[in-house]
Each structure stands twice: as C-alpha cells, then as structure tokens.
Design an enzyme around this catalytic site. Structure first.
Site, mmCIF file in Angstrom:
data_model
loop_
_atom_site.group_PDB
_atom_site.id
_atom_site.type_symbol
_atom_site.label_atom_id
_atom_site.label_comp_id
_atom_site.label_asym_id
_atom_site.label_seq_id
_atom_site.Cartn_x
_atom_site.Cartn_y
_atom_site.Cartn_z
ATOM 1 N N LYS A 96 0.858 -1.184 0.000
ATOM 2 C CA LYS A 96 0.000 0.000 0.000
ATOM 3 C C LYS A 96 0.890 1.228 0.000
ATOM 4 O O LYS A 96 2.034 1.185 0.458
ATOM 5 C CB LYS A 96 -0.862 0.011 1.266
ATOM 6 C CG LYS A 96 -2.111 0.841 1.131
ATOM 7 C CD LYS A 96 -3.186 0.058 0.409
ATOM 8 C CE LYS A 96 -4.417 0.865 0.162
ATOM 9 N NZ LYS A 96 -5.492 0.047 -0.440
ATOM 10 N N GLY A 206 -24.992 3.012 0.010
ATOM 11 C CA GLY A 206 -23.927 3.551 -0.858
ATOM 12 C C GLY A 206 -24.346 3.391 -2.310
ATOM 13 O O GLY A 206 -24.747 2.296 -2.734
ATOM 14 N N GLY A 208 -22.393 4.578 -5.070
ATOM 15 C CA GLY A 208 -21.253 4.969 -5.909
ATOM 16 C C GLY A 208 -20.893 3.819 -6.831
ATOM 17 O O GLY A 208 -21.764 3.019 -7.226
ATOM 18 N N ASN A 209 -19.623 3.709 -7.175
ATOM 19 C CA ASN A 209 -19.172 2.669 -8.095
ATOM 20 C C ASN A 209 -19.632 1.277 -7.637
ATOM 21 O O ASN A 209 -20.309 0.554 -8.368
ATOM 22 C CB ASN A 209 -17.632 2.749 -8.203
ATOM 23 C CG ASN A 209 -17.088 1.743 -9.211
ATOM 24 O OD1 ASN A 209 -17.803 0.857 -9.672
ATOM 25 N ND2 ASN A 209 -15.826 1.878 -9.549
ATOM 26 N N ALA A 210 -19.291 0.929 -6.389
ATOM 27 C CA ALA A 210 -19.593 -0.415 -5.901
ATOM 28 C C ALA A 210 -21.101 -0.619 -5.715
ATOM 29 O O ALA A 210 -21.672 -1.594 -6.209
ATOM 30 C CB ALA A 210 -18.838 -0.667 -4.600
ATOM 31 N N GLY A 211 -21.756 0.297 -4.992
ATOM 32 C CA GLY A 211 -23.171 0.127 -4.640
ATOM 33 C C GLY A 211 -24.096 0.230 -5.839
ATOM 34 O O GLY A 211 -24.982 -0.616 -6.025
ATOM 35 N N TYR A 212 -23.904 1.249 -6.669
ATOM 36 C CA TYR A 212 -24.791 1.412 -7.829
ATOM 37 C C TYR A 212 -24.683 0.206 -8.760
ATOM 38 O O TYR A 212 -25.696 -0.353 -9.198
ATOM 39 C CB TYR A 212 -24.479 2.708 -8.605
ATOM 40 C CG TYR A 212 -25.025 2.639 -10.013
ATOM 41 C CD1 TYR A 212 -26.396 2.641 -10.238
ATOM 42 C CD2 TYR A 212 -24.168 2.484 -11.112
ATOM 43 C CE1 TYR A 212 -26.915 2.496 -11.529
ATOM 44 C CE2 TYR A 212 -24.680 2.340 -12.398
ATOM 45 C CZ TYR A 212 -26.046 2.344 -12.602
ATOM 46 O OH TYR A 212 -26.559 2.181 -13.857
HETATM 47 P P1 NAD Z 1 -17.707 5.865 -4.283
HETATM 48 O O1 NAD Z 1 -17.065 7.079 -3.758
HETATM 49 O O2 NAD Z 1 -17.932 5.682 -5.736
HETATM 50 O O3 NAD Z 1 -19.159 5.696 -3.584
HETATM 51 C C1 NAD Z 1 -19.380 5.815 -2.212
HETATM 52 C C2 NAD Z 1 -20.887 5.994 -2.002
HETATM 53 O O4 NAD Z 1 -21.166 5.975 -0.601
HETATM 54 C C3 NAD Z 1 -21.433 7.308 -2.542
HETATM 55 O O5 NAD Z 1 -22.685 7.059 -3.146
HETATM 56 C C4 NAD Z 1 -21.650 8.142 -1.269
HETATM 57 O O6 NAD Z 1 -22.679 9.089 -1.412
HETATM 58 C C5 NAD Z 1 -22.046 7.053 -0.308
HETATM 59 N N1 NAD Z 1 -21.924 7.432 1.086
HETATM 60 C C6 NAD Z 1 -20.989 8.207 1.685
HETATM 61 N N2 NAD Z 1 -21.281 8.325 2.982
HETATM 62 C C7 NAD Z 1 -22.393 7.587 3.205
HETATM 63 C C8 NAD Z 1 -23.168 7.304 4.335
HETATM 64 N N3 NAD Z 1 -22.876 7.811 5.531
HETATM 65 N N4 NAD Z 1 -24.236 6.494 4.189
HETATM 66 C C9 NAD Z 1 -24.565 5.991 2.988
HETATM 67 N N5 NAD Z 1 -23.878 6.220 1.881
HETATM 68 C C10 NAD Z 1 -22.797 7.019 1.997
HETATM 69 O O7 NAD Z 1 -16.869 4.671 -3.682
HETATM 70 P P2 NAD Z 1 -16.837 3.133 -4.157
HETATM 71 O O8 NAD Z 1 -15.731 2.952 -5.106
HETATM 72 O O9 NAD Z 1 -18.207 2.683 -4.513
HETATM 73 O O10 NAD Z 1 -16.388 2.454 -2.805
HETATM 74 C C11 NAD Z 1 -17.292 2.173 -1.745
HETATM 75 C C12 NAD Z 1 -16.628 1.226 -0.768
HETATM 76 O O11 NAD Z 1 -16.240 0.053 -1.451
HETATM 77 C C13 NAD Z 1 -15.344 1.762 -0.110
HETATM 78 O O12 NAD Z 1 -15.237 1.242 1.172
HETATM 79 C C14 NAD Z 1 -14.265 1.186 -0.986
HETATM 80 O O13 NAD Z 1 -13.028 1.101 -0.299
HETATM 81 C C15 NAD Z 1 -14.853 -0.166 -1.267
HETATM 82 N N6 NAD Z 1 -14.234 -0.801 -2.431
HETATM 83 C C16 NAD Z 1 -14.448 -0.310 -3.687
HETATM 84 C C17 NAD Z 1 -13.826 -0.912 -4.757
HETATM 85 C C18 NAD Z 1 -14.054 -0.438 -6.161
HETATM 86 O O14 NAD Z 1 -13.539 -1.070 -7.082
HETATM 87 N N7 NAD Z 1 -14.821 0.615 -6.384
HETATM 88 C C19 NAD Z 1 -12.972 -2.019 -4.552
HETATM 89 C C20 NAD Z 1 -12.785 -2.510 -3.256
HETATM 90 C C21 NAD Z 1 -13.429 -1.879 -2.206
#
Ligand code: NAD
Length: 402
Positions: A96, A206, A208-212
């Site tokens: 990291k 959530g 964002g990328n992961a949740g949507y």
């Molecule tokens: P992102 O920034 O695209 O999305 C995060 C989402 O969480 C946004 O919609 C934001 O509005 C929402 N959010 C923030 N605070 C919140 C709260 N208090 N309650 C509810 N929603 C809230 O990030 P991401 O890439 O989707 O990552 C989300 C998680 O997944 C992180 O913990 C990240 O480390 C993990 N993750 C992501 C990836 C990836 O490839 N994207 C890979 C491994 C782990």
C-alpha cells in the site's frame, strides 16, 4: 484500520490455526517500509510505500491521498492487501502507499505535480515485477496515467504493468470498472443457490461505483432492490425500486433522495428487515451501538471494514451470515490482475473469456471459504483469513524462509 486491529485479527486467527511463533513473526513483519517527504509549494507532505509480504509475488495495493494517512494506516492496509490477494488466489503479495495530504486543497496542476513527485520519490521500489500500485481513496485513473508517464520517463522504457487502474488507452482494462460489484453479485447468487427463498429483498447502502453497479446488476436480473442510499440519505419501496430511474435522478440532482419514494435515514437503511444488506459506502457502519437492531439475514461487505470486530462477533452469534470484505470485494483485485497480465503479455483478452474466468475464480474462492465455515463452525471472516494465511505461509516455506 489501525495496526492494533490487524494484530487482534491476527491473534484470533493464529489461535484458531495453531500457528507457531516463527509463523506469527513472519506474518507480523514487513518486507519493505519506505517513507519520504514530498515538497510542493513550500509544504512538505509525508509519503509512504510499504510492502507487507511478497512471498506470493510482487506487492500489489493502492495509493491513497488523504489527510489521515499515517504509517500505521499504510502498514495495516498493506497487511490487509496480502490477505486479500492471497485469498483471491492471484500471484501478488500485499502493499500500500499513501500521501498525507488533503487533495481537495490542491489545484489540478498541483495534484499532477504531487503524483509525479510521488513516483520520483518511490520509482526504485515499484515496478511490474516488484510492487504494482493502483487507485485508492482520492486517487483515480487520471492520476495512474500521470504516474505511469513519470515512471516510464525515469526508466526510459515502456512498462504499463507497473500500475493498474489506468486509463483504457494506456493499457487499462474495461472490465476492472465493474469487477468489484460483479464479484459481490456472483457471491450473492451463490448464497441464493443455498437458501430456499428466491423472491428476496435487497437493501444497498452507498450508491457509488460499488453500490450502484451491484444494485443495477440485481435489478437487471429481476431481483427486488427495496432500498438504496447515499451520503444524503436513503429511499425505500417495498415493491422494489427502478434502479435505472433512481440513477437518472442521482445524475441530475446529485442524490437518490430526490427520487419519488419513501425517505429513510442512513441509520434506518441498515436496520431494514431484508434478506440481503449490501454495505457499499464506508467503514464502521455496523457497530456495538446498532448491531442488535440489524434484521437482515445476509450481509455482503462490498465496502472495506464496514463492520467493527465487536459487532462482527455479535452478528455471528445472532446467526446473521456475513461475507467479509476480503472475499466480497476481491473482484476488484482480480480485475487488476487481468489488467496486469494483459500489460505483461501485450495482448488483450476477449471480454467473454475474462468474464468466464472471473466467475470461476469468484465461485471457487467463495466455496473454499464456505467449506471451512461449514466444517469448523467458525465465522466466514475467520475462515477466509485462515485460508489466506495458509497460502502465504506455504509460499514462505516453499522459499525456505521458515
Ligand atoms: P464511491 O465514492 O464511488 O461511492 C461511495 C458511495 O457511498 C457514494 O454514493 C456516497 O454518497 C455514499 N456514502 C458516503 N457516505 C455515506 C453514508 N454515511 N451512508 C450511505 N452512503 C454514503 O466509492 P466506491 O468505489 O463505490 O467504494 C465504496 C466502498 O467500497 C469503499 O469502502 C471502498 O473502499 C470499497 N471498495 C471499492 C472498490 C471499487 O472497485 N470501487 C474495490 C474494493 C473496495
């Protein structure tokens, strides 16, 4: 996650596995810790690149730009990457990097300068066969592109495999963008195949990328996503939300709560009576304070560290099935692994081949962990850690280091 947390997990799993002193010593040691100070406009920003273990292959892990970055944090995250990469069955150790900086205070030019200076400070310890960075919190494909360019300038050669998560035109892999959610979704369907109820309800914290992307895959396959949320709050519809329409509103108005549905708070979404709760936002969402109110039957951790260790113990005692982050979101590192292979070979795989291989890997990794969970009656997290640690120690032994 601070290093104390890592030590407590390591202690718990070591007891269960019956590890020797020398094995614990190897797992608690770090292969390389490099720290520098990056000067920008008269300010000095502490920066790190740390490799925890490289018995399985080159270090692999993101670079984070955040004001809370510390050596303790980078060490913990590098340990955690060793575990995740090992469990995923890919040929990488754990690493990291980070800079203690608030990137929101920097202009785009300053951000580029910082990214290039990071590579000038650390180019000697990274490389496609040494240690391979990727994006993390507040770093992205654009930054990876600058970093690749700086690295290749210094080395006077092309080496796209020195970093993943790059723009597609520089050798990035399109598949990587949704691989985290795809991996989580494959696991969701694996769980579904073992339970009787098929008409399940899903809540996703959530958007964002992961949740949507998870919600979209579930919706497209006809599953009922009854609630989603973002940082502003959540929405609920017992008959299921139209995720395409929710996404449209989110893109237009910046938040899902503008969608015409019942509003719920971020506290309430966690406590809904649903079959699946997908945690895809932040760390420490289920804690000692709300664990007794959780009604979901299954939890999939797409976010990193969304359940605290105390809450994790209670969820297990209460019979709630939790798929730990190191397994549930490992699709992301598998996607990076595909990008790295393509860069090293100079080839490009058919997407159908990548999808097939990806699905096979995710299913096999899930079933390995599930078997230990069933066999030994331990929680899924302990099962996952024990398998990952065993693979690292086997590699250490095969090298004659233990
Ligand atoms: P992102 O920034 O695209 O999305 C995060 C989402 O969480 C946004 O919609 C934001 O509005 C929402 N959010 C923030 N605070 C919140 C709260 N208090 N309650 C509810 N929603 C809230 O990030 P991401 O890439 O989707 O990552 C989300 C998680 O997944 C992180 O913990 C990240 O480390 C993990 N993750 C992501 C990836 C990836 O490839 N994207 C890979 C491994 C782990």
């Amino acid at each position: 996650m601070v290093f104390e947390n890592v030590s407590s997990i390591l202690k718990r799993v070591s007891n269960y596995m019956g590890l020797s002193e020398s094995e614990i010593y190897v797992l608690s040691s770090f292969k390389r810790i490099k720290r520098e100070e990056i000067e920008l406009n008269g300010n000095k920003y502490p920066a790190w690149r740390i490799v925890h273990n490289d018995a399985l292959g080159p270090g692999k892990g993101g670079i984070r730009f955040h004001p809370n970055v510390s050596e303790d944090e980078v060490k913990s995250l590098s340990f955690w990457m060793s575990i995740k990469n090992s469990l995923a069955g890919i040929p990488f150790g754990g690493a990291k990097g980070g800079v203690k900086v608030d990137p929101k205070t920097l202009s785009p030019e300053e951000l580029e300068e910082l990214s290039r200076k990071y590579i000038r400070a650390f180019h000697d310890v990274i490389g496609e066969n040494k240690d391979v960075p990727a994006p993390d919190v507040y770093t992205n494909p654009t930054i990876m592109g600058w970093m690749l360019d700086e690295y290749e300038k210094i080395k006077e050669r092309h080496e796209p495999g020195m970093i993943t998560g790059k723009p597609i035109v520089l050798g990035g892999c399109k598949f990587r963008g949704t691989s985290t959610s795809k991996g989580g979704f494959i696991i969701f369907e694996e769980i579904l195949s073992t339970i009787e109820k098929k008409d399940v309800t899903i809540a996703v914290q959530g958007f964002g990328n992961a949740g949507y992307n998870f919600a979209k895959m579930a919706y497209d396959e006809g599953y009922k996503v009854v609630a989603v949320s973002d940082s502003k709050g959540g929405i609920y519809d017992e008959n299921g939300l139209n995720i395409d329409e929710v996404k449209k509103i989110k893109s237009e108005k910046g938040t899902v709560i503008e969608f015409d549905a019942q509003k719920i708070s971020n506290k309430e979404i966690l406590e809904l009576d649903v079959d699946f709760l997908i945690l895809a936002a932040l760390e420490n969402q289920i804690t000692e304070n709300n664990v007794e109110n959780i009604k979901a039957r299954n939890i999939i951790e797409l976010a990193n560290g969304p359940v605290t260790p105390e809450a994790d113990k209670r969820l297990f005692e209460r019979g709630i099935f939790v798929v730990p982050d190191i397994l549930a979101n490992s699709g992301g590192v598998i996607g990076s692994y595909f990008e790295w292979i393509q860069n090293k070979t100079g080839g490009a795989f058919e997407s159908s081949y990548l999808e097939e291989r990806f699905e096979k890997m995710m299913k096999e990794n899930y079933s390995k962990v599930y078997e230990v969970y069933k066999r030994d009656g331990v929680d899924m997290r302990t099962a996952a850690y024990s398998l990952a640690i065993r693979r690292i120690l086997d590699a250490e032994k095969a090298r004659g280091r233990i």
